[in-house]
Design a protein around this motif. Sequence first.
Motif, PDB file in Angstrom:
ATOM      1  N   ASP A   5      -0.796   0.118   5.830  1.00 53.10           N
ATOM      2  CA  ASP A   5      -0.403  -1.169   6.372  1.00 53.10           C
ATOM      3  C   ASP A   5      -1.504  -2.106   6.316  1.00 53.10           C
ATOM      4  O   ASP A   5      -1.472  -3.060   5.938  1.00 53.10           O
ATOM      5  CB  ASP A   5       0.856  -1.220   6.837  1.00 53.10           C
ATOM      6  N   VAL A   6      -2.200  -1.832   7.569  1.00 55.18           N
ATOM      7  CA  VAL A   6      -3.432  -2.604   7.876  1.00 55.18           C
ATOM      8  C   VAL A   6      -5.372  -2.254   7.633  1.00 55.18           C
ATOM      9  O   VAL A   6      -5.393  -2.677   7.737  1.00 55.18           O
ATOM     10  CB  VAL A   6      -2.890  -2.815   9.077  1.00 55.18           C
ATOM     11  N   MET A   7      -5.086  -0.871   6.853  1.00 56.43           N
ATOM     12  CA  MET A   7      -6.748   0.268   7.307  1.00 56.43           C
ATOM     13  C   MET A   7      -7.329  -1.000   6.152  1.00 56.43           C
ATOM     14  O   MET A   7      -6.824  -1.307   5.249  1.00 56.43           O
ATOM     15  CB  MET A   7      -6.316   1.720   7.109  1.00 56.43           C
ATOM     16  N   THR A   8      -8.479  -0.859   6.564  1.00 53.11           N
ATOM     17  CA  THR A   8      -9.234  -0.909   4.900  1.00 53.11           C
ATOM     18  C   THR A   8      -9.729   0.192   4.267  1.00 53.11           C
ATOM     19  O   THR A   8     -10.358   0.430   4.732  1.00 53.11           O
ATOM     20  CB  THR A   8     -10.915  -1.209   6.004  1.00 53.11           C
ATOM     21  N   ARG A   9      -9.785   0.413   3.605  1.00 56.71           N
ATOM     22  CA  ARG A   9      -9.423   1.038   2.094  1.00 56.71           C
ATOM     23  C   ARG A   9     -11.081   1.493   2.190  1.00 56.71           C
ATOM     24  O   ARG A   9     -11.294   2.989   1.446  1.00 56.71           O
ATOM     25  CB  ARG A   9      -8.437   0.968   1.202  1.00 56.71           C
ATOM     26  N   HIS A  10     -11.613   0.131   1.574  1.00 55.53           N
ATOM     27  CA  HIS A  10     -13.591   0.205   1.370  1.00 55.53           C
ATOM     28  C   HIS A  10     -14.583   0.967   2.332  1.00 55.53           C
ATOM     29  O   HIS A  10     -14.296   0.283   2.921  1.00 55.53           O
ATOM     30  CB  HIS A  10     -13.467  -0.664   0.242  1.00 55.53           C
ATOM     31  N   CYS A  11     -14.190   1.776   2.649  1.00 53.73           N
ATOM     32  CA  CYS A  11     -14.781   2.495   4.008  1.00 53.73           C
ATOM     33  C   CYS A  11     -16.488   2.881   3.795  1.00 53.73           C
ATOM     34  O   CYS A  11     -16.219   3.448   2.842  1.00 53.73           O
ATOM     35  CB  CYS A  11     -14.051   3.777   4.880  1.00 53.73           C
ATOM     36  N   ILE A  12     -16.933   1.886   4.541  1.00 56.18           N
ATOM     37  CA  ILE A  12     -19.210   2.494   4.356  1.00 56.18           C
ATOM     38  C   ILE A  12     -19.034   2.659   5.352  1.00 56.18           C
ATOM     39  O   ILE A  12     -19.241   3.858   6.198  1.00 56.18           O
ATOM     40  CB  ILE A  12     -19.599   0.736   4.925  1.00 56.18           C
ATOM     41  N   THR A 137      -9.950  -5.922  14.446  1.00 53.67           N
ATOM     42  CA  THR A 137      -9.974  -6.895  13.231  1.00 53.67           C
ATOM     43  C   THR A 137      -9.007  -6.980  12.415  1.00 53.67           C
ATOM     44  O   THR A 137      -8.209  -7.552  12.176  1.00 53.67           O
ATOM     45  CB  THR A 137     -11.546  -7.078  12.456  1.00 53.67           C
ATOM     46  N   ASP A 138      -8.720  -5.394  11.862  1.00 56.27           N
ATOM     47  CA  ASP A 138      -7.333  -5.233  11.216  1.00 56.27           C
ATOM     48  C   ASP A 138      -6.074  -5.607  11.762  1.00 56.27           C
ATOM     49  O   ASP A 138      -5.197  -6.430  11.171  1.00 56.27           O
ATOM     50  CB  ASP A 138      -7.594  -3.594  10.649  1.00 56.27           C
ATOM     51  N   LEU A 139      -6.251  -4.865  13.325  1.00 53.98           N
ATOM     52  CA  LEU A 139      -4.970  -4.894  13.662  1.00 53.98           C
ATOM     53  C   LEU A 139      -4.492  -6.992  13.862  1.00 53.98           C
ATOM     54  O   LEU A 139      -3.718  -7.483  13.686  1.00 53.98           O
ATOM     55  CB  LEU A 139      -4.670  -4.598  15.361  1.00 53.98           C
ATOM     56  N   LEU A 140      -6.079  -7.360  14.530  1.00 56.57           N
ATOM     57  CA  LEU A 140      -5.809  -9.123  14.248  1.00 56.57           C
ATOM     58  C   LEU A 140      -5.070  -9.403  13.226  1.00 56.57           C
ATOM     59  O   LEU A 140      -4.501 -11.006  12.559  1.00 56.57           O
ATOM     60  CB  LEU A 140      -7.348  -9.328  15.135  1.00 56.57           C
ATOM     61  N   ARG A 141      -5.610  -9.443  11.694  1.00 57.20           N
ATOM     62  CA  ARG A 141      -5.013  -9.826  10.713  1.00 57.20           C
ATOM     63  C   ARG A 141      -3.705  -9.223  10.586  1.00 57.20           C
ATOM     64  O   ARG A 141      -3.116 -10.288   9.661  1.00 57.20           O
ATOM     65  CB  ARG A 141      -6.085  -9.130   9.228  1.00 57.20           C
ATOM     66  N   ALA A 142      -3.455  -8.399  10.994  1.00 55.70           N
ATOM     67  CA  ALA A 142      -1.778  -7.807  10.750  1.00 55.70           C
ATOM     68  C   ALA A 142      -1.147  -9.340  11.565  1.00 55.70           C
ATOM     69  O   ALA A 142      -0.176  -9.012  11.002  1.00 55.70           O
ATOM     70  CB  ALA A 142      -1.855  -6.603  11.023  1.00 55.70           C
ATOM     71  N   LEU A 143      -1.736  -9.421  12.570  1.00 50.80           N
ATOM     72  CA  LEU A 143      -0.827 -10.078  13.986  1.00 50.80           C
ATOM     73  C   LEU A 143      -1.173 -11.686  12.974  1.00 50.80           C
ATOM     74  O   LEU A 143       0.466 -11.394  13.164  1.00 50.80           O
ATOM     75  CB  LEU A 143      -2.271 -10.266  15.197  1.00 50.80           C
ATOM     76  N   ILE A 144      -1.838 -12.122  12.317  1.00 54.52           N
ATOM     77  CA  ILE A 144      -1.458 -13.437  11.383  1.00 54.52           C
ATOM     78  C   ILE A 144      -0.782 -12.848  10.607  1.00 54.52           C
ATOM     79  O   ILE A 144      -0.019 -14.270  10.433  1.00 54.52           O
ATOM     80  CB  ILE A 144      -2.532 -13.433  11.088  1.00 54.52           C
ATOM     81  N   GLY A 145      -0.217 -11.771   9.795  1.00 50.62           N
ATOM     82  CA  GLY A 145      -0.104 -11.456   9.079  1.00 50.62           C
ATOM     83  C   GLY A 145       1.894 -11.960   8.941  1.00 50.62           C
ATOM     84  O   GLY A 145       2.750 -12.289   8.767  1.00 50.62           O
TER      85      GLY A 145
END
Length: 238
Positions: A5-12, A137-145
């Motif tokens: 639900d929160v991960m970034t799919r395009h991994c470098i 950072t992904d966890l913080l974005r989920a928190l805002i959501g």
Amino acid sequence: MIVADVMTRHCITIAPDATVEEAVNLMLSRHISGLFVVDKAGDLAGVITEGDLLRRDELGTQRNRPWWLRLLASPARQAADFTRANGRHVRDVMTEDVISIAQDAPLEGVVAAMEANRIKRLPVTADGKVVGVVSRTDLLRALIGRARTSEPLPTDDRTIRAAIMNALEAQSWAPMTTLNVTVANAVADVWGTITNEEERRAIHVVVENTRGVKAVHDHMVYIEPYTGTVIDAPDERS
């Protein structure tokens, strides 16, 4: 919520055969501090971070142990140090033991792994293949959501008070035998006795987090737990 639900799919990622220079350029251009290393089959092979590149011959920072410590270090350890300081490919300097997490794992597993291993990001895998990355950072974005929930606000005071009391009763530390809350025009007045300031702060958090509450007035009294003496008389806190 789960990782997917929160991960970034395009991994470098980078290949083990890539050069150290290519890895450094990629990290600098993408403003990231590490890269996951993925082989031709798409399997996770390791990770290369800024920390892996601190002890380099080019910088004059290679590890130089005193002669007496070299006597204690095994030849294998000394050879590994030399490779990491002078190797030209990612495979020479990368860390092979990488902690990963499944895409269907709960977020609690992510936080626990980050805290236990003091890391900022985790590769997300499915059947051994890297399918994304989850970072702080992904966890913080989920928190805002989550904070931007679209659930309708309760409009009547009775509903708000019931929600507050239910939330407080769910907490084992809450002194419910001495605690009461009234709500008028979405303003909550909290009454009761507490035995420490941590209880006051936590009760405030519970009430403030209840949907529909516009303000909190604190009338709680701090009672010394051993003597029953009133230490802190109520004041108007909001």
